[in-house]
Design an enzyme around this catalytic site. Structure first.
Site, PDB file in Angstrom:
ATOM      1  CB  CYS A   1      23.216 -24.734  19.560  1.00  0.00           C
ATOM      2  SG  CYS A   1      23.076 -23.173  20.451  1.00  0.00           S
TER       3      CYS A   1
ATOM      4  CE  LYS B   1      -1.861  18.660  -5.653  1.00  0.00           C
ATOM      5  NZ  LYS B   1      -2.805  17.653  -6.105  1.00  0.00           N
TER       6      LYS B   1
ATOM      7  CE1 TYR C   1     -24.305  -1.296  -2.019  1.00  0.00           C
ATOM      8  CE2 TYR C   1     -23.261  -3.467  -1.991  1.00  0.00           C
ATOM      9  CZ  TYR C   1     -23.427  -2.225  -2.574  1.00  0.00           C
ATOM     10  OH  TYR C   1     -22.740  -1.916  -3.716  1.00  0.00           O
ATOM     11  CG  ASP C   2     -24.321  -8.266   0.879  1.00  0.00           C
ATOM     12  OD1 ASP C   2     -23.664  -7.407   0.261  1.00  0.00           O
ATOM     13  OD2 ASP C   2     -23.880  -8.886   1.871  1.00  0.00           O
TER      14      ASP C   2
ATOM     15  CG  ASP D   1     -21.797  -4.662   5.488  1.00  0.00           C
ATOM     16  OD1 ASP D   1     -22.022  -3.426   5.419  1.00  0.00           O
ATOM     17  OD2 ASP D   1     -20.719  -5.146   5.888  1.00  0.00           O
TER      18      ASP D   1
ATOM     19  CG  ASP E   1       4.470   5.437  -1.706  1.00  0.00           C
ATOM     20  OD1 ASP E   1       4.658   5.848  -2.867  1.00  0.00           O
ATOM     21  OD2 ASP E   1       5.361   4.979  -0.983  1.00  0.00           O
TER      22      ASP E   1
ATOM     23  CD  GLU F   1      -0.769   8.097  -6.222  1.00  0.00           C
ATOM     24  OE1 GLU F   1      -1.008   8.987  -7.083  1.00  0.00           O
ATOM     25  OE2 GLU F   1       0.352   7.590  -6.067  1.00  0.00           O
TER      26      GLU F   1
ATOM     27  CE  LYS G   1       4.409  12.490  -4.088  1.00  0.00           C
ATOM     28  NZ  LYS G   1       4.676  11.041  -4.242  1.00  0.00           N
TER      29      LYS G   1
ATOM     30  NE  ARG H   1       2.855  11.404 -13.926  1.00  0.00           N
ATOM     31  CZ  ARG H   1       4.129  11.269 -14.266  1.00  0.00           C
ATOM     32  NH1 ARG H   1       4.661  10.056 -14.332  1.00  0.00           N
ATOM     33  NH2 ARG H   1       4.872  12.304 -14.565  1.00  0.00           N
TER      34      ARG H   1
ATOM     35  CB  CYS I   1      19.521 -24.702  20.480  1.00  0.00           C
ATOM     36  SG  CYS I   1      20.457 -25.254  21.905  1.00  0.00           S
TER      37      CYS I   1
ATOM     38  CE1 TYR J   1      -3.124  13.640  -8.226  1.00  0.00           C
ATOM     39  CE2 TYR J   1      -3.197  11.836  -6.633  1.00  0.00           C
ATOM     40  CZ  TYR J   1      -2.733  12.374  -7.823  1.00  0.00           C
ATOM     41  OH  TYR J   1      -1.881  11.650  -8.605  1.00  0.00           O
TER      42      TYR J   1
ATOM     43  CB  CYS K   1      25.165 -24.736  24.055  1.00  0.00           C
ATOM     44  SG  CYS K   1      23.757 -25.544  23.280  1.00  0.00           S
TER      45      CYS K   1
ATOM     46  CE  LYS L   1       8.539  11.651  -1.808  1.00  0.00           C
ATOM     47  NZ  LYS L   1       9.437  11.419  -2.853  1.00  0.00           N
TER      48      LYS L   1
ATOM     49  CB  SER M   1       5.882  14.163 -11.850  1.00  0.00           C
ATOM     50  OG  SER M   1       6.751  15.021 -12.540  1.00  0.00           O
TER      51      SER M   1
ATOM     52  CB  CYS N   1      21.671 -23.596  25.275  1.00  0.00           C
ATOM     53  SG  CYS N   1      22.001 -22.288  24.087  1.00  0.00           S
TER      54      CYS N   1
ATOM     55  CD  GLU O   1      -4.600  16.144  -1.833  1.00  0.00           C
ATOM     56  OE1 GLU O   1      -5.725  15.771  -1.501  1.00  0.00           O
ATOM     57  OE2 GLU O   1      -4.300  16.413  -2.997  1.00  0.00           O
TER      58      GLU O   1
HETATM   59  C1  9MJ Z   1      -0.571  12.009  -4.223  1.00  0.00           C
HETATM   60  N1  9MJ Z   1       0.248  11.114  -4.764  1.00  0.00           N
HETATM   61  O1  9MJ Z   1      -1.145  11.795  -3.183  1.00  0.00           O
HETATM   62  C2  9MJ Z   1      -0.681  14.724  -6.443  1.00  0.00           C
HETATM   63  N2  9MJ Z   1      -0.745  13.239  -4.932  1.00  0.00           N
HETATM   64  O2  9MJ Z   1      -0.903  16.576  -7.991  1.00  0.00           O
HETATM   65  C3  9MJ Z   1      -1.501  14.289  -4.509  1.00  0.00           C
HETATM   66  N3  9MJ Z   1      -0.249  13.523  -6.132  1.00  0.00           N
HETATM   67  C4  9MJ Z   1      -0.381  15.397  -7.691  1.00  0.00           C
HETATM   68  N4  9MJ Z   1      -1.466  15.222  -5.461  1.00  0.00           N
HETATM   69  C5  9MJ Z   1      -0.431  16.931  -9.211  1.00  0.00           C
HETATM   70  N5  9MJ Z   1      -2.167  14.352  -3.335  1.00  0.00           N
HETATM   71  C6  9MJ Z   1       0.369  15.938  -9.654  1.00  0.00           C
HETATM   72  C7  9MJ Z   1       0.396  14.944  -8.699  1.00  0.00           C
END
Ligand code: 9MJ
Length: 676
Positions: free
Chosen positions: A414, A296, A38-39, A35, A123, A179, A121, A142, A432, A231, A417, A320, A84, A438, A119
């Protein structure tokens, strides 16, 4: 050549080097330089650019946080709609999806399996990145899929987003989707920071990612630990895309974009289900939050044939995991009394299925936390149970608060007690003051005394202790050693045989160690590690009993607070009486060589960092053993770390160790090292 030209070349060379090392670090996860080097490169480039503003370009690695705050976000129309995904909540729904895919592709022969690119998903928040001539020109949310918000200045601050694509051969115009997420470790650290500084905490990593991207001031976004995996490919102009989704992702990765390292190609429904299981089992150990996996259809030609229904592709599905957050109602809020008298508010819930189990209680930690979240009986709340973590109340849905819901107050007495409850200045916890009067504290300290890491009395479980306390037979730990087989077998659900067995276990526990004995007393702030330090330093019990606060503070790792707790404990006449009674009952240990930690051995002067969960010992115990052998334990990995001990679900510390080339021990290797 003129001086300016030379400088220009130097600047370009520095940028190329920095981009290369960014790629090694962020995309390949395999840095080539430390590092600090790099710095140095970065600082050198910054210096030249600040002295020669003409040479600054938008895609220079120094220009991540350049932009001024904006008054509002511009809007962006997506050239290709951002889709979606449809969800499958069960194996049946997944099988149904695969059947539909094969039917449409006229591949109904059972022996023909579809290849799926699989892969996790993530969040987080979906974004679109637009590159023209290899330069990042726009980042967008999006939005509703057709129109999103322009967040270019914010995505630029994410180190994992290349400002410029690598190599050659990328299309002149290329839009990628991915994402943006906040890794779990960063989320927790950020929330700790926010709490300390009185700023707003985030409810979960997804909100943290989305909220951070929607900052008008990019400097705020830059301070958030965000990352990205791409993705999908969006609109392109210039080069034909590869034949398979998996090849597209490989290609994107070569151009410098980060893809998820867990991605794989699987065959048919069975391959999908296997993948779901494998990733599901690792869910808690992954450094980021996921809420399922995505499959997919791998062949792009098939994807085209399958097309879309309304907003979702027919060729992809999100499978899910069981939800980790659910809504339920708080029936009541009670205060539990622990071993040291600490009052912990607990929410009694209408039972709810979340994170794979039914939850009916959730901790509210302490009174401040309860007031900060403002939870009241009757409230509708979000409950979260992630992995093995104890369920907690995330927030209150204030819109659903019933009229007349009353704020919870800290009880003055308490609940067990009726002794006074006090809260010391600067302490988060209220206690307490009843001590062993107690019943709750008595019960909890007895449970602690017999526990595996303390006196290790096998067969004397919580239920039995409760019965014995209720029968007035147990008041202090010393009473355990006068129990008789016939009074035990008279108890409910206790046969003669088990009574004899238990008496034998009690007898056996008398031969212990000074460290275990000190730990079993349940002195506040004295965990296994401190008990081990005390035993090693003082060598015998009398010396510990006689030690003043000053003496104790001479001991490494013992500060003023711990020292005062120890002295206060031994100053209590009844504590001394219990200790004497225990010794009279025959509890004993071999005397330890006083005052000295070993000066020779494999552990002497070595620094350890512990990460993940060990199977055979707690972290405290591992720490105690390392210290007893003359080693040190540190909380963070640096070049000075001798070993990183990695249990299961090891996290970012393990990555850091790999990055720095620090030796990594698994649990077996660690235990062998301890054994010498
Ligand atoms: C997520 N949220 O990880 C898609 N996603 O592909 C992955 N979302 C996606 N693919 C098409 N791995 C629409 C959304």
């Amino acid at each position: 050549m003129t001086a300016t030209l030379k400088l220009q070349e130097l600047v370009e060379s520095l940028r190329e080097q920095i981009r290369y090392h960014n790629y090694r670090y962020h995309v390949l996860d395999n840095p080539e330089i430390p590092d600090i080097e790099y710095d140095r490169l970065m600082r050198e480039l910054q210096r030249i650019e600040s002295e020669n503003p003409d040479l600054v370009t938008d895609d220079s690695p120094t220009q991540r946080v350049g932009a001024e705050p904006v008054a509002a976000f511009g809007t962006v129309r997506h050239t290709q709609a951002m889709l979606s995904l449809d969800n499958a909540f069960s194996e049946d729904e997944l099988r149904e999806f695969d059947r539909r895919v094969r039917q449409r592709l006229e591949m109904e022969d059972e022996s023909q399996a579809i290849d799926y690119a699989a892969e996790p998903k993530l969040d987080g928040a979906a974004v679109s990145l637009l590159y023209e001539d290899g330069k990042l020109v726009r980042g967008a949310t999006r939005g509703d899929g057709t129109t999103g918000e322009d967040i270019t200045h914010n995505v630029r601050t994410i180190d994992g987003v290349p400002l410029r694509l690598r190599g050659k051969g990328y299309p002149r115009v290329i839009e990628v989707r991915g994402e943006v997420f906040m890794p779990k470790a960063g989320f927790e650290k950020y929330n700790e920071y926010a709490l300390e500084h009185g700023e707003k905490t985030f409810v979960n990593p997804r909100n943290a990612a989305a909220g951070s991207l929607r900052q008008l001031d990019p400097r705020l976004t830059a301070a958030r630990p965000l990352d990205i995996y791409v993705y999908a490919l969006g609109f392109t102009d210039g080069v034909e895309v590869a034949g398979r989704q998996s090849d597209v992702l490989d290609q994107l990765q070569e151009w410098g974009l980060k893809t998820c390292p867990e991605r794989a190609v699987v065959s048919g429904v069975e391959g999908c289900l296997n993948y779901y299981k494998t990733i599901g089992a690792r869910r808690d150990a992954l450094p980021y939050e996921i809420d399922g996996v995505v499959y997919k259809v791998d062949r792009v030609a098939y994807q085209r044939e399958l097309g879309f229904v309304s907003r979702a592709p027919r060729w992809a599905i999100a499978h899910k995991f069981p939800a980790q957050e659910e809504l339920t109602i708080v029936n009541d809020i009670e205060f539990q009394v622990g071993r040291t008298g600490a009052l912990t508010p607990v929410a009694r819930l209408k039972p709810v299925f979340v994170g794979g189990v039914t939850v009916s209680n959730a901790t509210l930690h302490n009174i401040d936390e309860l007031h900060r979240k403002d939870v009241r009986a009757g409230d509708t709340v979000t409950i979260r149970r992630a992995g093995d973590v104890i369920p907690e109340v995330v927030n209150v849905v204030f819109a659903r608060r019933p009229a007349g819901a009353r704020k919870v107050r800290l009880p003055k007495k308490c609940p067990v007690c009726a002794s006074a409850v006090v809260r010391e200045e600067g302490e988060a916890v209220a206690r307490c003051t009843g001590g062993l009067i107690c019943a709750a504290q008595r019960m909890e300290s007895l449970k602690h005394f017999v526990s595996r890491r303390a006196m290790d009395i096998d067969g004397l479980g919580a239920k039995l202790i409760e019965q014995l306390v209720a029968a007035g037979r147990l008041t202090t730990p010393a009473d355990i050693f006068s129990l008789k087989p016939d009074e035990l077998s008279a108890l409910e659900r206790m046969g003669e045989k088990s009574a004899v067995k238990l008496i034998a276990a009690i007898e056996k526990s008398k031969a212990t160690t000074l460290q275990r004995f000190l730990y079993s007393l349940g002195i506040r702030e004295v965990g296994e590690a401190t008990a081990a330090t005390l035993a090693a330093h003082f060598g015998n019990l009398q010396a510990v009993l006689d030690a003043s606060e000053e003496d104790l503070q001479q001991v490494e790792d013992i500060g003023p607070v711990v020292a005062s707790r120890i002295v206060a404990f031994f100053a209590e006449e009844h504590n001394r009486a219990v200790i004497a009674a225990l010794r009279n009952a025959g509890v004993s240990w071999p005397e330890v060589e006083s005052g000295l930690l070993p000066s020779e051995g494999l552990l002497v002067d070595k620094t350890f960092v512990l990460t993940g969960t060990l199977e055979n010992m707690t972290r405290e115990e591992a720490k105690a053993q390392i210290q007893a052998g003359g080693g040190k334990v540190s909380g963070s990995v640096s070049r000075k770390t001798s070993y990183v001990v990695a249990g299961s679900k090891a996290g970012s510390k393990l990555d850091k160790a790999r990055t720095l080339g620090v030796e990594i021990l698994d649990e077996g290797q660690f235990i062998r090292l301890l054994a010498g």
